[in-house]
Write an enzyme that holds these catalytic residues in place. Sequence first.
Site, PDB file in Angstrom:
ATOM      1  N   ALA A 240      -2.954   4.200   4.303  1.00  0.00           N
ATOM      2  CA  ALA A 240      -3.960   4.571   5.325  1.00  0.00           C
ATOM      3  C   ALA A 240      -5.542   3.895   4.896  1.00  0.00           C
ATOM      4  O   ALA A 240      -5.782   4.090   3.653  1.00  0.00           O
ATOM      5  CB  ALA A 240      -3.738   5.976   5.337  1.00  0.00           C
ATOM      6  N   ASP A 269       3.007  12.448  12.796  1.00  0.00           N
ATOM      7  CA  ASP A 269       2.685  13.509  13.019  1.00  0.00           C
ATOM      8  C   ASP A 269       2.219  14.511  12.136  1.00  0.00           C
ATOM      9  O   ASP A 269       0.969  15.347  11.849  1.00  0.00           O
ATOM     10  CB  ASP A 269       3.561  14.154  14.096  1.00  0.00           C
ATOM     11  CG  ASP A 269       4.379  13.384  15.073  1.00  0.00           C
ATOM     12  OD1 ASP A 269       2.805  12.836  15.369  1.00  0.00           O
ATOM     13  OD2 ASP A 269       5.296  13.812  15.313  1.00  0.00           O
TER      14      ASP A 269
HETATM   15  O1  KDG Z   1       5.640  11.707  16.536  1.00  0.00           O
HETATM   16  C1  KDG Z   1       7.120  12.073  16.681  1.00  0.00           C
HETATM   17  C2  KDG Z   1       7.403  11.720  17.876  1.00  0.00           C
HETATM   18  O2  KDG Z   1       7.948  10.702  18.940  1.00  0.00           O
HETATM   19  C3  KDG Z   1       8.654  13.023  18.546  1.00  0.00           C
HETATM   20  O3  KDG Z   1       8.848  14.082  18.101  1.00  0.00           O
HETATM   21  C4  KDG Z   1       9.071  13.217  19.772  1.00  0.00           C
HETATM   22  O4  KDG Z   1       6.853  13.431  20.762  1.00  0.00           O
HETATM   23  C5  KDG Z   1       7.735  13.125  21.179  1.00  0.00           C
HETATM   24  C6  KDG Z   1       8.080  11.976  22.129  1.00  0.00           C
HETATM   25  O5  KDG Z   1       7.277  11.657  23.061  1.00  0.00           O
HETATM   26  O6  KDG Z   1       8.035  10.906  21.483  1.00  0.00           O
END
Ligand code: KDG
Length: 332
Positions: A240, A269
């Site tokens: 990163a 996340d």
């Molecule tokens: O980052 C993971 C998310 O993409 C998953 O939990 C589902 O929030 C989500 C989405 O709306 O795609």
Amino acid sequence: MSEVVTLGECLVTLVADRPGPLSDATSFDRFVAGAEANVAVGLVRLGHTVTYIGRVGSDGFGDAIRRQLRGEGVDTAFLATESGASNGVMIRERPGLVPAQVLYYRRDSAGSHVSAADVDAAGRNGAFADAKWVHVTGITPALSSGARAAVDRAIDIGRVAGATISLDINLRRRLWPDEAAAPVLRDLATRVDVLLGSADELAVLAGRPIDGNDDPLDLARATLDLGPSVAVAKLGAAGALAVERGAAEPVRRVAVPLASVLDPIGAGDAFCAGFIAARLEGRSLADALDDANACGAAVASALGDQGGLPDRAAVDAIRRSTMSGTGPDTVR
Ligand code: KDG
């Protein structure tokens, strides 16, 4: 009340219980997902308090989400159960040789109905009273015009409360095409302090072609022109980098070396949770990126979006093992 406020749609994910094409999948494991909820749980595990604003369906999945978030210690006082509405569901293959196929069943879901009025009500009831950080993602504004207004309102209230505002771009092309997403996300980026995204997401905001030819550092620098004071590029196995307005040099950190990636979904996340936690604790950008990489690696090594979200001791252990060159597989 909490240090961090976030909002969005929380989904149930059904993940095929073995690798292979969805057409062959017959049994599924059930997980709680949703980018902002993943960040919320990640932050709580790292010792921070988080309030989650949103709506879940009046069905068993909505109940499961509420129980899970509450059980993890997220403040769900402003997570409403919408009578008569279904909870959003995501179905996905177990990652195999090719990127996993993902299906959404979330149109007109309870979560997509989150509104500015919900955020106002939370605000009137003190949700932002102690907020030091408000985290939003580019998923919520793709869900409905009301959800977009909810994000706008959370940013506005967070700003008045003196909180740092972060936006994880999280471009979901299954929800909207780049042409529709770019102006909305660019406008959001003008109103946040910290912008996080993968190189291709930063390229969309910077108005560059997504051909992989742009240097992530250039892309991060270009997005600073939109207004944030810090832009972070999440580069997966390449680690990163972060650029800060006014700083001469970028901060680059290597990734945690992983022998294998079990399930990368949710790793971005977890990265955000690690980054936000470290910044809330007043630590440097370099330290925040190391924690973020450790959190991302931990989730990529476990099944489910929230599986593997580490606590403080686990982050420290992963970082120590990375420095000693033994790799996280030897962490016990
Ligand atoms: O980052 C993971 C998310 O993409 C998953 O939990 C589902 O929030 C989500 C989405 O709306 O795609």
